[in-house]
Design an enzyme around this catalytic site. Structure first.
Site, PDB file in Angstrom:
ATOM      1  N   GLU A  61      26.048  55.097  12.977  1.00 13.37           N
ATOM      2  CA  GLU A  61      24.711  55.123  12.392  1.00 13.37           C
ATOM      3  C   GLU A  61      24.607  56.161  11.263  1.00 13.37           C
ATOM      4  O   GLU A  61      24.243  55.943  10.136  1.00 13.37           O
ATOM      5  CB  GLU A  61      23.826  55.215  13.452  1.00 13.37           C
ATOM      6  CG  GLU A  61      23.434  54.162  14.605  1.00 13.37           C
ATOM      7  CD  GLU A  61      22.293  54.734  15.697  1.00 13.37           C
ATOM      8  OE1 GLU A  61      21.345  55.139  15.019  1.00 13.37           O
ATOM      9  OE2 GLU A  61      22.831  54.865  16.849  1.00 13.37           O
ATOM     10  N   ASP A  65      23.952  55.204   7.614  1.00 11.30           N
ATOM     11  CA  ASP A  65      22.846  55.762   6.957  1.00 11.30           C
ATOM     12  C   ASP A  65      23.059  56.432   5.503  1.00 11.30           C
ATOM     13  O   ASP A  65      22.343  56.233   4.611  1.00 11.30           O
ATOM     14  CB  ASP A  65      21.849  56.625   8.027  1.00 11.30           C
ATOM     15  CG  ASP A  65      20.882  57.351   7.276  1.00 11.30           C
ATOM     16  OD1 ASP A  65      19.752  56.915   7.148  1.00 11.30           O
ATOM     17  OD2 ASP A  65      21.022  58.757   6.918  1.00 11.30           O
ATOM     18  N   ASN A 130      19.144  50.458  14.049  1.00  4.57           N
ATOM     19  CA  ASN A 130      20.480  51.029  14.590  1.00  4.57           C
ATOM     20  C   ASN A 130      21.660  50.466  14.461  1.00  4.57           C
ATOM     21  O   ASN A 130      22.949  50.908  14.092  1.00  4.57           O
ATOM     22  CB  ASN A 130      20.280  51.767  16.015  1.00  4.57           C
ATOM     23  CG  ASN A 130      19.208  52.837  15.964  1.00  4.57           C
ATOM     24  OD1 ASN A 130      18.709  53.463  15.079  1.00  4.57           O
ATOM     25  ND2 ASN A 130      18.961  53.040  17.163  1.00  4.57           N
ATOM     26  N   GLU A 133      22.599  49.953  10.700  1.00  7.03           N
ATOM     27  CA  GLU A 133      23.086  51.160  10.030  1.00  7.03           C
ATOM     28  C   GLU A 133      24.653  51.369  10.451  1.00  7.03           C
ATOM     29  O   GLU A 133      25.581  51.572   9.830  1.00  7.03           O
ATOM     30  CB  GLU A 133      22.486  52.359  10.313  1.00  7.03           C
ATOM     31  CG  GLU A 133      21.123  52.637   9.879  1.00  7.03           C
ATOM     32  CD  GLU A 133      20.456  54.117  10.163  1.00  7.03           C
ATOM     33  OE1 GLU A 133      19.595  54.430   9.262  1.00  7.03           O
ATOM     34  OE2 GLU A 133      20.645  54.402  11.191  1.00  7.03           O
TER      35      GLU A 133
END
Lengths: 245, 245
Positions: A61, A65, A130, A133
């Site tokens: 993640e 991100d 989540n 990502e």
């Protein structure tokens, strides 16, 4: 990786269902499917890597991100020439908001691929974002930045990043006005007629009535233009009410 | 771009000083030098692009910051296998702290290339970091992500990103202990002597005195190792005081 293999093997070979589904979501063939398997491995399984560190998608993640932030930044930099640093930052945070990422992950139905040891109902609302990502993180590991970029354009920027909307610019005053009239149960009428007069080019004039009162008039070379101008004028008459301020 | 051209032209052709200096900072030949010119154009010049938008490096900071975040994230992801999402985020923010970026920009003496309409003394402390970010943004526009990555490894990760230091891991207990003794005005003495005894390999023993009291003892195959082990033992005796808790 032996632990994760046991769970995914049956569906992870190049003809397996997981591989095919990933390919369809990604828009390209995965090189190393194990990255994608990891992207759907929940901590509740308690898996460990050979070095003893936990094996699940949480670290991915972080990576995803960061890649998402970079790709969206580069896009906005080009697309919003008039935006300064602070403005671009604000726009990016709208695009990558938790809410938006959850919508994206949910739309791709990423939750169906998760491997976990708890019932699916027990995941929080952020599980979708989540996983989204983590998937981008897996793409980075599998194929590098260019494929992250490709995927983010395919799944976010092209279908959803509408600069005009993000900027809160109004594209059609007529539609905003009509929507408001309907909501407020006001009647409206565009009284549009040819009105070329002494002009050499054809012209149209419009009178815009709201609740049977003339609120705005306009004149232009097409009906559409005239109505849009009149709507804009009416918009400014009612702006505070329309925007609810 | 005509406005910027006037300012930079004399030094911007492939043999010009600006081009050569950029090449030496970057480690590669710029393709389109105008991106780098922009990276050093301050808003105080009041330049405008053809579309009327301001022409200066501020938007490039946004872009550079995003690329920096992505490259550092990818590096930490690999380098710190044991770090979870939150831990990696914290480590990244240490690397890309304003203070650190200012040091980096200042070390490259980026301020010497700036074109501005105010005296250099009037720039705030963050000018160095801002120019550093803008430079990374320019690299992205000129050469894309792979060159950003190359540059960030060359200028930040290889020379400065020491995972052990970032993690606050102690590399030498002996040096930590000595530093603490000096600060606290305590005397210390390593009494180290050969002590092979019945071992087939040579061994050394050490008694570590702090304020003339034996605090720890150790035995190992080298003086250095024995002293480090004794220091580590002493460290744990004084840990709360050393760490100021």
């Amino acid at each position: 990786m032996s632990a994760i293999k046991k769970i995914f093997t049956s569906r992870s070979n190049a003809n397996g269902i997981f591989f095919m589904r990933m390919q369809s979501i990604l828009g390209f063939k995965p090189k190393d499917i194990s990255h994608y398997e990891k992207a759907f491995t929940h901590r509740s399984l308690g898996l460990k890597k050979e070095d003893g560190n936990p094996l699940n998608y949480e670290r991915l993640e972080f990576l995803g991100d960061a890649m998402l932030g970079a790709v969206i930044a580069a896009h906005l930099f080009e697309a919003v020439q008039g935006g300064n640093e602070g403005y671009l930052t604000k726009m990016r945070s709208k695009v990558v908001s938790r809410k938006h990422l959850n919508e994206l992950g949910s739309e791709l139905n990423l939750l169906r691929y998760i491997k976990a040891n708890i019932p699916k109902e027990n995941f929080g609302a952020n599980i979708h974002g989540n996983l989204f990502e983590a998937l981008i993180g897996a793409i980075y590991l599998d194929r590098g930045y260019p494929y992250c970029k490709k995927f983010i354009y395919k799944r976010i920027i092209n279908p959803y990043v509408d600069i005009e909307k993000l900027e809160g610019r109004i594209i059609s005053y007529k539609s905003v006005l009509i929507e408001w009239c309907q909501k407020e149960k006001k009647t409206f009428k565009f009284d549009t007629f040819e009105d070329t007069g002494k002009d050499t080019v054809k012209h149209f004039a419009v009178k815009l009535y709201i609740d049977d009162k003339i609120i705005a008039k306009a004149r232009a070379t097409s009906k559409k233009k005239a109505e849009e101008i009149a709507s804009k004028r009416a918009f400014y008459v009612f702006q505070r009410q329309i925007e609810g301020k």
